[in-house]
Design a protein around this motif. Structure first.
Motif, PDB file in Angstrom:
ATOM      1  N   ALA A   1       0.852  -1.188   0.000  1.00  0.00           N
ATOM      2  CA  ALA A   1       0.000   0.000   0.000  1.00  0.00           C
ATOM      3  C   ALA A   1       0.890   1.241   0.000  1.00  0.00           C
ATOM      4  O   ALA A   1       1.993   1.220   0.542  1.00  0.00           O
ATOM      5  N   THR A   2       0.394   2.316  -0.604  1.00  0.00           N
ATOM      6  CA  THR A   2       1.188   3.531  -0.805  1.00  0.00           C
ATOM      7  C   THR A   2       0.553   4.731  -0.093  1.00  0.00           C
ATOM      8  O   THR A   2      -0.620   4.694   0.291  1.00  0.00           O
ATOM      9  N   PRO A   3       1.311   5.825   0.035  1.00  0.00           N
ATOM     10  CA  PRO A   3       0.737   7.049   0.600  1.00  0.00           C
ATOM     11  C   PRO A   3      -0.483   7.549  -0.189  1.00  0.00           C
ATOM     12  O   PRO A   3      -1.410   8.105   0.408  1.00  0.00           O
ATOM     13  N   ILE A   4      -0.506   7.335  -1.482  1.00  0.00           N
ATOM     14  CA  ILE A   4      -1.676   7.718  -2.289  1.00  0.00           C
ATOM     15  C   ILE A   4      -2.909   6.969  -1.789  1.00  0.00           C
ATOM     16  O   ILE A   4      -4.001   7.538  -1.694  1.00  0.00           O
ATOM     17  N   MET A   5      -2.731   5.712  -1.439  1.00  0.00           N
ATOM     18  CA  MET A   5      -3.843   4.913  -0.942  1.00  0.00           C
ATOM     19  C   MET A   5      -4.284   5.393   0.443  1.00  0.00           C
ATOM     20  O   MET A   5      -5.479   5.420   0.748  1.00  0.00           O
ATOM     21  N   VAL A   6      -3.325   5.792   1.271  1.00  0.00           N
ATOM     22  CA  VAL A   6      -3.672   6.346   2.582  1.00  0.00           C
ATOM     23  C   VAL A   6      -4.582   7.552   2.394  1.00  0.00           C
ATOM     24  O   VAL A   6      -5.651   7.647   2.993  1.00  0.00           O
ATOM     25  N   ASP A   7      -4.171   8.473   1.546  1.00  0.00           N
ATOM     26  CA  ASP A   7      -4.952   9.694   1.308  1.00  0.00           C
ATOM     27  C   ASP A   7      -6.321   9.381   0.716  1.00  0.00           C
ATOM     28  O   ASP A   7      -7.324   9.980   1.107  1.00  0.00           O
TER      29      ASP A   7
ATOM     30  N   ALA B   1       0.026 -10.809   1.311  1.00  0.00           N
ATOM     31  CA  ALA B   1       0.591 -12.152   1.257  1.00  0.00           C
ATOM     32  C   ALA B   1       1.804 -12.334   2.151  1.00  0.00           C
ATOM     33  O   ALA B   1       2.246 -13.460   2.360  1.00  0.00           O
ATOM     34  N   ASP B   2       2.354 -11.261   2.666  1.00  0.00           N
ATOM     35  CA  ASP B   2       3.510 -11.381   3.549  1.00  0.00           C
ATOM     36  C   ASP B   2       3.479 -10.242   4.573  1.00  0.00           C
ATOM     37  O   ASP B   2       2.625  -9.351   4.505  1.00  0.00           O
ATOM     38  N   ASP B   3       4.397 -10.279   5.505  1.00  0.00           N
ATOM     39  CA  ASP B   3       4.410  -9.279   6.573  1.00  0.00           C
ATOM     40  C   ASP B   3       4.647  -7.864   6.056  1.00  0.00           C
ATOM     41  O   ASP B   3       4.067  -6.901   6.566  1.00  0.00           O
ATOM     42  N   THR B   4       5.477  -7.712   5.038  1.00  0.00           N
ATOM     43  CA  THR B   4       5.763  -6.386   4.489  1.00  0.00           C
ATOM     44  C   THR B   4       4.510  -5.770   3.877  1.00  0.00           C
ATOM     45  O   THR B   4       4.216  -4.587   4.091  1.00  0.00           O
ATOM     46  N   GLN B   5       3.778  -6.561   3.112  1.00  0.00           N
ATOM     47  CA  GLN B   5       2.526  -6.066   2.534  1.00  0.00           C
ATOM     48  C   GLN B   5       1.512  -5.769   3.634  1.00  0.00           C
ATOM     49  O   GLN B   5       0.854  -4.730   3.619  1.00  0.00           O
ATOM     50  N   ARG B   6       1.376  -6.675   4.575  1.00  0.00           N
ATOM     51  CA  ARG B   6       0.454  -6.450   5.704  1.00  0.00           C
ATOM     52  C   ARG B   6       0.777  -5.148   6.422  1.00  0.00           C
ATOM     53  O   ARG B   6      -0.090  -4.323   6.668  1.00  0.00           O
ATOM     54  N   ASP B   7       2.047  -4.960   6.736  1.00  0.00           N
ATOM     55  CA  ASP B   7       2.458  -3.771   7.484  1.00  0.00           C
ATOM     56  C   ASP B   7       2.240  -2.484   6.692  1.00  0.00           C
ATOM     57  O   ASP B   7       1.991  -1.428   7.274  1.00  0.00           O
TER      58      ASP B   7
END
Length: 102
Positions: free
Chosen positions: A40-46, A81-87
């Motif tokens: 996920a990206t900052p664009i998605m946060v916004d 699918a992994d911890d990095t994506q989850r986080d």
């Protein structure tokens, strides 16, 4: 759309045991705004926080893939699918929660 025009939409609701401040729900979408490796990206946060700030009762995010071998459907699709994506989803969740939306 106003509460006076649509009192049911703007009244509190529930999904199972989860209370909602209203019944306005953002449906899941396909946006292709994640990184190439599915974070996920900052664009998605916004993007999602904007719905929360505008009073939606629940924000359901876009389709995410759950394994790296078979379930990614398109480029720049977010994964979990992994911890990095989850986080990478945590800032999205935190921004929505800060605005009072699940």
């Amino acid at each position: 759309m106003t509460a006076a025009q649509y009192p049911q939409v703007f009244s509190a609701g529930r999904i199972g045991d989860v209370p909602l401040k209203n019944r306005a729900i953002v449906a899941p979408m396909t946006r292709t705004s994640a990184t190439v490796d599915g974070r996920a990206t900052p664009i998605m946060v916004d993007y999602y926080a904007e719905f929360a700030r505008n009073g939606w009762g629940l924000v359901i995010v876009e389709a995410t893939y759950i394994d790296k071998r078979y379930s990614q459907g398109y480029n720049n699709q977010p994964g979990i699918a992994d911890d990095t994506q989850r986080d990478a989803w945590q800032p999205v969740v935190d921004a929505c929660h800060r605005a009072g939306t699940l």
